[in-house]
Write an enzyme that holds these catalytic residues in place. Sequence first.
Site, PDB file in Angstrom:
ATOM      1  N   ARG A 162      25.641  35.939  41.964  1.00 46.74           N
ATOM      2  CA  ARG A 162      24.264  35.666  42.404  1.00 46.74           C
ATOM      3  C   ARG A 162      23.925  34.189  42.284  1.00 46.74           C
ATOM      4  NH1 ARG A 162      21.946  39.828  38.046  1.00 46.74           N
ATOM      5  NH2 ARG A 162      24.025  40.678  38.436  1.00 46.74           N
ATOM      6  N   GLU A 189      27.910  35.722  37.918  1.00 41.68           N
ATOM      7  CA  GLU A 189      28.099  34.427  38.580  1.00 41.68           C
ATOM      8  C   GLU A 189      27.891  34.486  40.085  1.00 41.68           C
ATOM      9  OE1 GLU A 189      30.451  36.526  38.099  1.00 41.68           O
ATOM     10  OE2 GLU A 189      31.488  36.460  40.019  1.00 41.68           O
ATOM     11  N   LYS A 221      35.496  39.254  30.641  1.00 43.33           N
ATOM     12  CA  LYS A 221      35.694  40.663  30.960  1.00 43.33           C
ATOM     13  C   LYS A 221      36.827  41.236  30.109  1.00 43.33           C
ATOM     14  CE  LYS A 221      34.534  40.404  35.913  1.00 43.33           C
ATOM     15  NZ  LYS A 221      33.395  41.341  35.914  1.00 43.33           N
ATOM     16  N   LYS A 230      30.268  35.880  49.313  1.00 43.28           N
ATOM     17  CA  LYS A 230      30.668  35.472  47.960  1.00 43.28           C
ATOM     18  C   LYS A 230      32.162  35.138  47.926  1.00 43.28           C
ATOM     19  CE  LYS A 230      31.191  37.359  43.237  1.00 43.28           C
ATOM     20  NZ  LYS A 230      30.790  38.394  42.260  1.00 43.28           N
ATOM     21  N   ASP A 284      37.532  39.063  44.278  1.00 43.01           N
ATOM     22  CA  ASP A 284      36.097  38.799  44.171  1.00 43.01           C
ATOM     23  C   ASP A 284      35.633  37.803  45.244  1.00 43.01           C
ATOM     24  OD1 ASP A 284      33.773  39.588  42.870  1.00 43.01           O
ATOM     25  OD2 ASP A 284      33.849  37.965  41.389  1.00 43.01           O
TER      26      ASP A 284
HETATM   27  N1  BES Z   1      32.583  40.515  40.417  1.00 35.17           N
HETATM   28  C1  BES Z   1      31.791  41.274  39.531  1.00 35.17           C
HETATM   29  C2  BES Z   1      31.385  42.631  40.100  1.00 35.17           C
HETATM   30  C3  BES Z   1      32.486  43.631  40.332  1.00 35.17           C
HETATM   31  C4  BES Z   1      32.725  44.629  39.410  1.00 35.17           C
HETATM   32  C5  BES Z   1      33.226  43.617  41.496  1.00 35.17           C
HETATM   33  C6  BES Z   1      33.712  45.579  39.646  1.00 35.17           C
HETATM   34  C7  BES Z   1      34.218  44.542  41.721  1.00 35.17           C
HETATM   35  C8  BES Z   1      34.462  45.527  40.811  1.00 35.17           C
HETATM   36  C9  BES Z   1      30.509  40.510  39.181  1.00 35.17           C
HETATM   37  O1  BES Z   1      30.623  39.135  39.170  1.00 35.17           O
HETATM   38  C10 BES Z   1      30.109  40.937  37.810  1.00 35.17           C
HETATM   39  O2  BES Z   1      30.842  40.639  36.906  1.00 35.17           O
HETATM   40  N2  BES Z   1      28.966  41.595  37.676  1.00 35.17           N
HETATM   41  C11 BES Z   1      28.505  42.036  36.409  1.00 35.17           C
HETATM   42  C12 BES Z   1      27.013  41.781  36.329  1.00 35.17           C
HETATM   43  C13 BES Z   1      26.438  41.980  34.960  1.00 35.17           C
HETATM   44  C14 BES Z   1      26.975  40.923  34.012  1.00 35.17           C
HETATM   45  C15 BES Z   1      24.945  41.902  35.053  1.00 35.17           C
HETATM   46  C16 BES Z   1      28.797  43.522  36.274  1.00 35.17           C
HETATM   47  O3  BES Z   1      28.706  44.246  37.291  1.00 35.17           O
HETATM   48  O4  BES Z   1      29.157  43.955  35.199  1.00 35.17           O
HETATM   49 ZN    ZN Z   2      32.111  38.348  40.367  1.00 35.55          ZN
HETATM   50 MN    MN Z   3      31.308  38.414  37.286  1.00 36.20          MN
END
Ligand code: BES
Ligand code: ZN
Ligand code: MN
Length: 510
Positions: free
Chosen positions: A358, A356, A284, A272, A295
């Site tokens: 996935r 995003e 966020k 990724k 990321d």
């Molecule tokens: N990049 C984030 C995941 C992440 C969170 C990485 C904390 C490092 C530290 C990913 O793209 C994300 O935002 N995932 C969401 C998914 C949700 C919207 C289903 C999440 O984990 O909140």
């Molecule tokens: Zn992400």
């Molecule tokens: Mn994200």
Amino acid sequence: MRYSEQSLPVGVVSGPASAVEADVIVAVACEGEAAAASAAFDGAAGGRVSGAFDSREFTAKPGTVFVTPCVSPWHASRLLLVGGGPRAGFDTAQLRRAATTAALTARERRWRRIAFLLPSILPPGDEAQAASEGLTLAAHYTGIYKSDADARPAVLEPMIVTPDEASADARDAAERSAARGYILAACSNLARALANEPANVITPRTFSEIAAHLAAESGLKADVLDEERLAGLNMGLLLGVARGSAERPRMVVLRYEPVRPATRAVLGLVGKGVTFDTGGISIKPSEKMHLMKSDMSGGAAVLGAMKAIAALKPGAAVVGVIPLVENMPGGRAMRPGDVVRSAEGKTVEVLDTDAEGRLILADALWYARQIGATHLVDVATLTGAIGIALGRTTTGLFGAPDDWVSLVGRTANRAGDRAWPLPLFDDYREQLRSDIADLANIGGRPAGSITAAMFLKEFTGGLPWAHLDIAWTAWAEEAQPWQPKGPTGVAVRTLAELACAHDDWPPLAP
Ligand code: BES
Ligand code: ZN
Ligand code: MN
């Protein structure tokens, strides 16, 4: 990016330890073994080793050190004892950490020539590799944007010391293992340097330029797909995520071909590469958002692993695919509820633009199959939920079939990248149902890391596939004696070691 190699290759010398010239000579001591350590090193330290154990100044717990000047006839200036923990649990992970702890101490105090005595507890090749990795990992430096040049740490000249009685064959083996450990750790440090760079420096374009440069240097073939080619391949999920940003997307494709292939199987590594994740329109909270510069840690891990693979030259072909985007809430950004179509043809309702990773990985997994991958592994900072399940020390491991997933897990644990499996039962697929498309991109709060993995599975074409969720292991929030705060380089060594383990890969479908 101002990345430059900050480490020197690890030399190998053989004993007697007392004759080794160094600023500091390092020995591992195990907990509760004061007598053994004193017998071996009181002579070097004028009796101060037994004293340190007696007063409990030194306990030999992991992460602890004791330093004392050396006396004649020892040639090194100082002796550093580093804690190995209990001998019963001593493994290459403990040894690697002990070596990093010692080398970080030396770097801090500007002792440059560090000689590390192999403890002769584990098989000699394993010890030489793990010690070499640990010493080299200590060269990672996060302060490159600080103006005070005097604050830069010393560049270490590390060496490992093989036991006195080692045969010529054993010394050759130690040299090969030390060289291997150096490559794996230096490539881990490359991935850490990339993950630490701010998002105004590492964009999809600059990441792809670094990757192409590195490929040319190391003899890999590189292909960088720009937006036009991605559109020609109908990668609607990747392009959808890219819409909100002024930085245009890329896909980096790296290829390693062995001179004499030992197998027809081709390992596909997918990482990724979100160079910054604001969440998009599903934005966020601002607290800690700056850490979303990392990321792209999965993409950096694939790049580091490909560089290591080019140097280690395994007998199997490997392709590395890194989809690169910036996830931003611009005026042209995807909206929650938008429907996009993947290169494979499946449609996705984007219920949350922050899911995003996935989306871009789905098109990248498809592309890895198009260019011949037969066995897949993806690495991604995919879900916050993985930290709720496994905490900060353990990477989430998913996939199918079990023999492939367990090989990836064993390889990870040996490489010091601890990973643990979570299930992908068919029932979870229901959480990804969409009212209007083939799939939704989120599955609700319960089992959030599993439903993310279930989404990826839809794009693996039934090939052996493993997924490593490194969202909470790619970045250390707290310093440890063996690990400064910041990027960890997780998964680089796992992926490179896996490429070398092709004899153990499950057979190709006929
Ligand atoms: N990049 C984030 C995941 C992440 C969170 C990485 C904390 C490092 C530290 C990913 O793209 C994300 O935002 N995932 C969401 C998914 C949700 C919207 C289903 C999440 O984990 O909140
Ligand atoms: Zn992400
Ligand atoms: Mn994200």
